[in-house]
Scaffold this active site. Sequence first.
Site, short mmCIF file in Angstrom:
data_model
loop_
_atom_site.label_atom_id
_atom_site.label_comp_id
_atom_site.label_asym_id
_atom_site.label_seq_id
_atom_site.Cartn_x
_atom_site.Cartn_y
_atom_site.Cartn_z
N ASN A 1 10.17 -7.95 -19.49
CA ASN A 1 9.59 -9.29 -19.55
C ASN A 1 8.92 -9.54 -20.88
O ASN A 1 8.36 -8.64 -21.51
CB ASN A 1 8.58 -9.51 -18.41
CG ASN A 1 7.16 -9.12 -18.82
OD1 ASN A 1 6.46 -9.90 -19.47
ND2 ASN A 1 6.75 -7.91 -18.47
N MET B 1 6.79 -12.78 -21.01
CA MET B 1 6.37 -14.08 -20.49
C MET B 1 5.58 -14.83 -21.56
O MET B 1 5.63 -16.06 -21.64
CB MET B 1 5.47 -13.91 -19.25
CG MET B 1 6.01 -12.98 -18.17
SD MET B 1 7.61 -13.47 -17.53
CE MET B 1 7.22 -15.01 -16.75
N CYS C 1 -1.11 -6.07 -23.65
CA CYS C 1 0.15 -6.82 -23.57
C CYS C 1 1.01 -6.37 -24.76
O CYS C 1 0.55 -6.38 -25.90
CB CYS C 1 -0.08 -8.32 -23.63
SG CYS C 1 1.48 -9.23 -23.56
N LYS D 1 -7.69 -2.30 -19.34
CA LYS D 1 -6.27 -1.94 -19.14
C LYS D 1 -5.64 -1.55 -20.46
O LYS D 1 -5.61 -2.34 -21.41
CB LYS D 1 -5.51 -3.12 -18.51
CG LYS D 1 -4.07 -2.76 -18.13
CD LYS D 1 -3.45 -3.81 -17.26
CE LYS D 1 -2.04 -3.45 -16.83
NZ LYS D 1 -1.45 -4.48 -15.97
N ASN E 1 -0.08 -0.59 -18.95
CA ASN E 1 0.67 -1.84 -19.04
C ASN E 1 2.14 -1.47 -19.28
O ASN E 1 2.51 -0.30 -19.27
CB ASN E 1 0.10 -2.70 -20.18
CG ASN E 1 0.33 -4.20 -19.96
OD1 ASN E 1 1.43 -4.61 -19.59
ND2 ASN E 1 -0.68 -5.01 -20.19
N GLY F 1 3.31 -3.85 -8.81
CA GLY F 1 3.78 -5.08 -9.43
C GLY F 1 5.25 -5.33 -9.15
O GLY F 1 5.61 -6.04 -8.22
O1 RRO Z 1 2.48 -12.40 -20.10
C1 RRO Z 1 3.14 -11.41 -20.49
O2 RRO Z 1 4.18 -11.54 -21.18
C2 RRO Z 1 2.73 -10.03 -20.23
C3 RRO Z 1 1.42 -9.60 -20.21
BR1 RRO Z 1 -0.01 -10.76 -20.40
C4 RRO Z 1 1.12 -8.22 -20.05
O3 RRO Z 1 -0.03 -7.75 -20.06
N1 RRO Z 1 2.18 -7.37 -19.90
C5 RRO Z 1 3.44 -7.80 -19.90
O4 RRO Z 1 4.36 -6.97 -19.76
N2 RRO Z 1 3.71 -9.12 -20.05
#
Ligand code: RRO
Length: 302
Positions: free
Chosen positions: A69, A71, A128, A163, A190, A263
């Site tokens: 991902n 995001m 992240c 984290k 993470n 998750g």
């Molecule tokens: O929002 C994201 O893309 C994201 C976050 Br904040 C994070 O802490 N870990 C991740 O894999 N994606």
Amino acid sequence: MVDISTTLASLDLKNPFMLASGIMDEDAGSIIRIMNAGAGAVVTKSIGLHPRPGYPNPTCIETECGFLNAMGLPNPGVKEYLEELSQLSSRKIPVICSIYGASAQEFAELAQQITSESVDAFELNLSCPHAKCYGLETGSDPSLVKSITSSVIKNTSLPVFVKLSPNVTNIVELALAAEHAGASGIVAINTVKAMAINIEVQQPILANSIGGYSGKAIKPIGVRCVYEITQKVSIPVIGVGGITTVQDAIEYFMAGATAVQVGSALYSQGLEVFSQLTEALQSWMKDHGVLNIAEIIGVAHP
Ligand code: RRO
């Protein structure tokens, strides 16, 4: 009856299975569904001072052994998110607010605005893997980890969990920096920095090219990080990364985790994953003569 309750600083969890940040936690309605599904605690989507749309699609894909991902920290910003939190009138289980910022000052402002009326603790997202100026860019420097953690602690009376990312050379020094700053606990890990390429169009698949890998494949990385951290720090460590079965969770407990977060498993197992893990843990403990979960935490250490 076996005892699967656990304690994280001042938080009492009826079971050790928490919702990980970023999954079904951007609005009150989904958080209530997670609470009703039997989670021990929930962590919210990472919230910043201002709204962020996140990256364009594709933002999440399934790969051979997990999910990739990017995001891009999509969130409505603290002001609007506080309204969502206000709808969790009676919090049956602890609600931990994940926050992110580009500086100690931004983290401090968030901690001032989000009070104990709305949440029970903070999780600082210093990990992240792909957001410019945020997450890993701040969370790989022990002095920044220390100053960000201290600035939040100065502005809240709530427990603060930090984290951390596995995408660093030495996760233990970062955990120690957080502990020295007064953190109540560490969350490890993470997602793992990764990418995938569509060979027909000869381009990265994610719009952001690089993202974070989660799911089964990263479990051994998470277990190693929890093991290494708990060798050196005394505050509780929450394990996260690739937990889909109770055996996965038990591995994390034996590595030293006091609780775990789930998750990606929600994708394959749905909301039932929390009650399934709870029942499976109780029966595993009965079968193995373990009366209290504390008996297995860290037993894999020499
Ligand atoms: O929002 C994201 O893309 C994201 C976050 Br904040 C994070 O802490 N870990 C991740 O894999 N994606």
